[in-house]
Scaffold this motif. Structure first.
Motif, PDB file in Angstrom:
ATOM      1  N   UNK A 104      25.514  23.709  61.093  1.00  0.00           N
ATOM      2  CA  UNK A 104      25.607  24.937  60.774  1.00  0.00           C
ATOM      3  C   UNK A 104      26.843  25.025  59.776  1.00  0.00           C
ATOM      4  N   UNK A 105      26.827  26.053  58.861  1.00  0.00           N
ATOM      5  CA  UNK A 105      27.806  26.280  58.016  1.00  0.00           C
ATOM      6  C   UNK A 105      27.628  25.385  56.917  1.00  0.00           C
ATOM      7  N   UNK A 106      29.016  25.399  56.080  1.00  0.00           N
ATOM      8  CA  UNK A 106      29.207  24.343  54.991  1.00  0.00           C
ATOM      9  C   UNK A 106      28.673  22.860  55.358  1.00  0.00           C
ATOM     10  N   UNK A 107      28.003  22.254  54.476  1.00  0.00           N
ATOM     11  CA  UNK A 107      27.892  20.925  54.681  1.00  0.00           C
ATOM     12  C   UNK A 107      26.370  20.781  55.517  1.00  0.00           C
ATOM     13  N   UNK A 108      25.821  21.932  56.007  1.00  0.00           N
ATOM     14  CA  UNK A 108      24.534  21.841  56.561  1.00  0.00           C
ATOM     15  C   UNK A 108      23.391  21.681  55.575  1.00  0.00           C
ATOM     16  N   UNK A 109      23.033  20.584  55.328  1.00  0.00           N
ATOM     17  CA  UNK A 109      22.112  20.007  54.224  1.00  0.00           C
ATOM     18  C   UNK A 109      20.680  20.554  55.052  1.00  0.00           C
ATOM     19  N   UNK A 110      20.914  20.178  56.240  1.00  0.00           N
ATOM     20  CA  UNK A 110      19.616  20.388  56.975  1.00  0.00           C
ATOM     21  C   UNK A 110      19.829  21.270  58.181  1.00  0.00           C
ATOM     22  N   UNK A 111      19.008  22.086  58.904  1.00  0.00           N
ATOM     23  CA  UNK A 111      19.089  22.947  59.689  1.00  0.00           C
ATOM     24  C   UNK A 111      19.742  22.303  61.151  1.00  0.00           C
ATOM     25  N   UNK A 112      20.673  22.980  61.660  1.00  0.00           N
ATOM     26  CA  UNK A 112      21.204  22.489  62.971  1.00  0.00           C
ATOM     27  C   UNK A 112      20.152  22.139  63.896  1.00  0.00           C
ATOM     28  N   UNK A 113      19.145  22.836  63.971  1.00  0.00           N
ATOM     29  CA  UNK A 113      18.067  22.437  65.145  1.00  0.00           C
ATOM     30  C   UNK A 113      17.155  21.348  64.753  1.00  0.00           C
ATOM     31  N   UNK A 114      17.638  20.657  63.595  1.00  0.00           N
ATOM     32  CA  UNK A 114      16.699  19.401  63.235  1.00  0.00           C
ATOM     33  C   UNK A 114      16.463  18.310  64.267  1.00  0.00           C
ATOM     34  N   UNK A 115      15.662  17.856  64.480  1.00  0.00           N
ATOM     35  CA  UNK A 115      15.499  16.580  65.370  1.00  0.00           C
ATOM     36  C   UNK A 115      15.472  15.369  64.503  1.00  0.00           C
ATOM     37  N   UNK A 116      16.381  14.722  64.566  1.00  0.00           N
ATOM     38  CA  UNK A 116      16.227  13.120  63.645  1.00  0.00           C
ATOM     39  C   UNK A 116      15.932  11.979  64.416  1.00  0.00           C
ATOM     40  N   UNK A 117      14.835  11.255  64.070  1.00  0.00           N
ATOM     41  CA  UNK A 117      14.562  10.139  64.891  1.00  0.00           C
ATOM     42  C   UNK A 117      15.453   8.747  64.455  1.00  0.00           C
ATOM     43  N   UNK A 118      14.947   7.818  65.119  1.00  0.00           N
ATOM     44  CA  UNK A 118      15.631   6.644  64.555  1.00  0.00           C
ATOM     45  C   UNK A 118      14.936   6.263  63.265  1.00  0.00           C
ATOM     46  N   UNK A 119      15.560   6.035  62.146  1.00  0.00           N
ATOM     47  CA  UNK A 119      15.058   5.994  60.895  1.00  0.00           C
ATOM     48  C   UNK A 119      15.271   4.668  60.364  1.00  0.00           C
ATOM     49  N   UNK A 120      14.788   3.775  59.886  1.00  0.00           N
ATOM     50  CA  UNK A 120      14.863   2.392  59.394  1.00  0.00           C
ATOM     51  C   UNK A 120      14.261   2.093  58.037  1.00  0.00           C
ATOM     52  N   UNK A 121      15.185   2.228  56.920  1.00  0.00           N
ATOM     53  CA  UNK A 121      14.438   2.350  55.765  1.00  0.00           C
ATOM     54  C   UNK A 121      14.660   1.181  54.818  1.00  0.00           C
ATOM     55  N   UNK A 122      13.635   0.598  54.326  1.00  0.00           N
ATOM     56  CA  UNK A 122      13.563  -0.684  53.523  1.00  0.00           C
ATOM     57  C   UNK A 122      12.980  -0.327  52.167  1.00  0.00           C
TER      58      UNK A 122
END
Lengths: 254, 371
Positions: A104-122
């Motif tokens: 929430x607030x400044x720096x909130x690029x995404x909503x606080x309620x977002x669910x972030x999984x384990x992300x492995x990017x190549x």
């Protein structure tokens, strides 16, 4: 009018360059060339790179590493008078960063309620460089691939040049291809022009293109300044749109 | 050759720098002229408006970006930031149903989103035009950013709109003061209030339409500055002998209001950015408007006791409560027909419940074309 003038200026500048091969320079660039073994360079924003053995270049972004672990390897597979061929592979783990920016607030690029999984990017990219007309032309093709584990519920970041680079986190794969031209503009001034296209994979998505122009002043093997601009245009979730942004970095070689 | 290369290199650098915007998130609407900052709209199919009408039905409504009564974070009732496309379409269909029952000739909308992540990038102005008897629209953004890096808001384009059955021309977006107490980075990304102006011509009569939405959370006098700017603009129009109709959400309660603080729907505590401290000291803010012009709900109708005043309340943030303050107004220097001013608080008039459509109720009035 400004665009016309810009194009004319670029053509004049490029056609009047001195005969110096870009790949002879000590600094790295977005070609199939590799930093010479033992040399290191870093920027304020650019990653720390080092020329390793067997035509290999390693890089890592130390400032970002603790919130977005990352590492990159670039290997030159073939080099002769006609062309050079390399591949570059970059691994990132953006889960921690995405959790940080879901607030929430400044720096909130995404909503606080977002669910972030384990992300492995190549990201894997093939680079083919040829020298013609005293310039180095590099053709690139590759893809972002993302493995996502766990519950996932977070929106796109639909901001111009961030969108195509993070698209695979929501959609598994983002193919991309581009062309890069670089050469000596005058003395220690080097230009680099890059055109890249990202092919977004969802049925209702489209293509994002980027035009990037950068001029580097290579003061010595130890210090350089890079400045330029990037124009991103394409089909975003809201509509076709474009944005122009400055780029700047101070580079240190050792 | 060296000179040519030096000049071309310098020129290239100059062009690069001049091309790069000092407004990287594209928030400063005032970079455009007042005329260029307006977007014109037209319905997909133009419907024939009534010929030679005696009156025009005028409505003002803050539609809360089609958010209905979803519990958003800024209301302090919940934590929602973004809506799904289905939610927006469902909420907008309710608003459109209400508009169709009201059947306005002119409607002033506030908080209409045209390209916002929170409302699934649906152009709500176009949607209303395409599904009602309204034909033309003008839009002036009050909140525009390629990306708002706060609370997950992302891209936003939300603002005031004036929609009409009759053609709108010569529109302008007149900027109002920014909130002085906000730090520069908040000012950069936050709302940029405005007075939207347009002309219509009905029965050969030129009428100037003004729509607005003034600041809600300002304790530093910004709202008063905005109200003065609006008043100066309509006074100028009046002094030139031109007819105007002004409508909007003024975020200010009328003089004589019995309840002006400690509202029963307050859910944000004093630490919240969205805490409203009440209207003590602001009770005379709207007085000059009532003194000089006709109101859809005149002060004598609004009365001095709560049981009378509450019939004209237009806002509550609590969907389970009842409207508890009047923030929305319509004024003219022309003539409103008889006792035609009305606040559509419930489904009594038209079988379309209002409370679940927005945190504001629509206000309507009939404007007489015969005077």
């Amino acid at each position: 009018m400004k665009l016309k003038l810009l194009i004319i200026t670029i053509i004049i500048s490029i056609t009047s360059t001195q005969i110096i091969r870009a790949q002879n320079l000590k600094w790295s660039n977005n070609t199939a060339d590799i930093l010479e073994q033992g040399r290191k360079e870093a920027g304020i924003f650019a990653p720390l790179k080092t020329g390793w053995k067997n035509n290999t270049e390693l890089s890592v972004h130390p400032l970002w590493f603790f919130i977005i672990p990352n590492a990159s390897i670039k290997k030159q597979w073939k080099s002769n008078e006609k062309f050079r061929f390399s591949s570059k592979h970059t691994f990132t783990y953006p889960t921690m960063l995405y959790n940080m920016i879901s607030t929430e607030g400044a720096g909130g690029i995404l909503p606080e309620t977002s669910t972030i999984p384990q992300l492995f990017k190549l990201n894997s990219t093939a680079l083919l460089s040829i020298d013609k007309f005293n310039q180095t032309f590099t053709f690139t093709a590759g893809a972002d691939l993302c493995l996502s584990i766990g519950d996932s519920d977070f929106p796109y970041i639909e901001w111009h040049f961030v969108y195509p680079r993070t698209y695979s986190l929501n959609n598994t794969i983002t193919p991309h291809a581009g062309i890069n031209a670089t050469g000596v503009l005058y003395g220690n001034f080097i230009y680099e022009y890059r055109f890249e296209t990202f092919f977004l994979t969802n049925a209702d998505a489209g293509v994002i293109t980027e035009n990037q122009l950068k001029i580097s002043w290579l003061k010595s093997d130890k210090f350089a300044i890079k400045a330029g601009m990037i124009y991103s245009y394409g089909k975003f979730p809201f509509d076709n749109d474009g944005g122009l942004y400055p780029t700047f970095d101070l580079m240190f070689g050792f | 050759m060296i000179k040519l290369k030096t000049i071309s290199g310098a020129l290239l650098l100059f062009l690069m720098l001049s091309e790069i915007s000092c407004d990287p998130f594209n928030t400063i609407i005032e970079n455009q002229s007042n005329e260029d900052a307006v977007i014109y709209y037209q319905a997909e199919n133009i419907k024939t408006p009534p010929a030679n009408p005696d009156t025009l039905k005028v409505v003002t409504w803050n539609i809360k970006f089609g958010g209905g009564r979803i519990d958003f974070f800024f209301d302090c009732y919940g934590d929602r930031v973004l809506m799904t496309e289905d939610e927006v379409i469902s909420n907008m269909n309710g608003i459109i149903e209400k508009i169709n029952f009201l059947d306005p000739d002119i409607i002033y909308l506030q908080e209409a989103d045209i390209q916002s992540k929170r409302s699934a990038f649906i152009d709500e102005v176009q949607m209303i035009l395409d599904k009602t008897d309204l034909n033309y629209g003008v839009y002036g953004s009050q909140w525009q950013a390629d990306y708002v890096p706060s609370d997950g808001i992302g891209r936003v384009n939300s603002g005031n709109a004036v929609l009409s059955k009759y053609k709108l021309t010569d529109a302008e977006r007149i900027p109002l003061s920014l909130i002085d107490e906000d730090p520069a980075y908040v000012q950069y990304f936050y709302l940029r209030r405005n007075l939207l102006k347009a002309h219509i011509n009905v029965n050969g009569k030129d009428i100037i339409l003004y729509g607005t939405h003034t600041s809600a959370y300002s304790d530093d006098g910004t709202k008063l500055k905005q109200l003065k700017t609006i008043k100066e603009e309509i006074d100028k129009t009046d002094s030139e002998g031109k007819i105007f109709i002004l409508g909007g959400d003024f975020n200010t309660i009328p003089p004589n209001s019995v309840v002006y603080e400690n509202f029963d729907d307050a859910a944000c505590d004093s630490t919240s950015d969205y805490y409203e401290s009440g209207f003590a000291g602001q009770l005379d803010y709207m007085q000059p408007y009532f003194d000089d012009y006709s109101a859809a709900i005149p002060l004598d109708k609004y009365g001095t006791d709560l049981s009378t005043q509450e019939r004209y309340f237009t806002f509550t943030s609590d969907k389970d409560g009842f409207w508890n303050r009047k923030l929305d107004y319509i004024f003219t220097n022309g003539t409103f027909s008889g006792n035609s001013g009305h606040v559509h608080q419930t489904a009594d008039d038209d079988n379309v419940p209002t409370m679940l459509l927005s945190d504001h109720a629509p206000v309507s009035v009939r404007f007489s074309l015969n005077n």
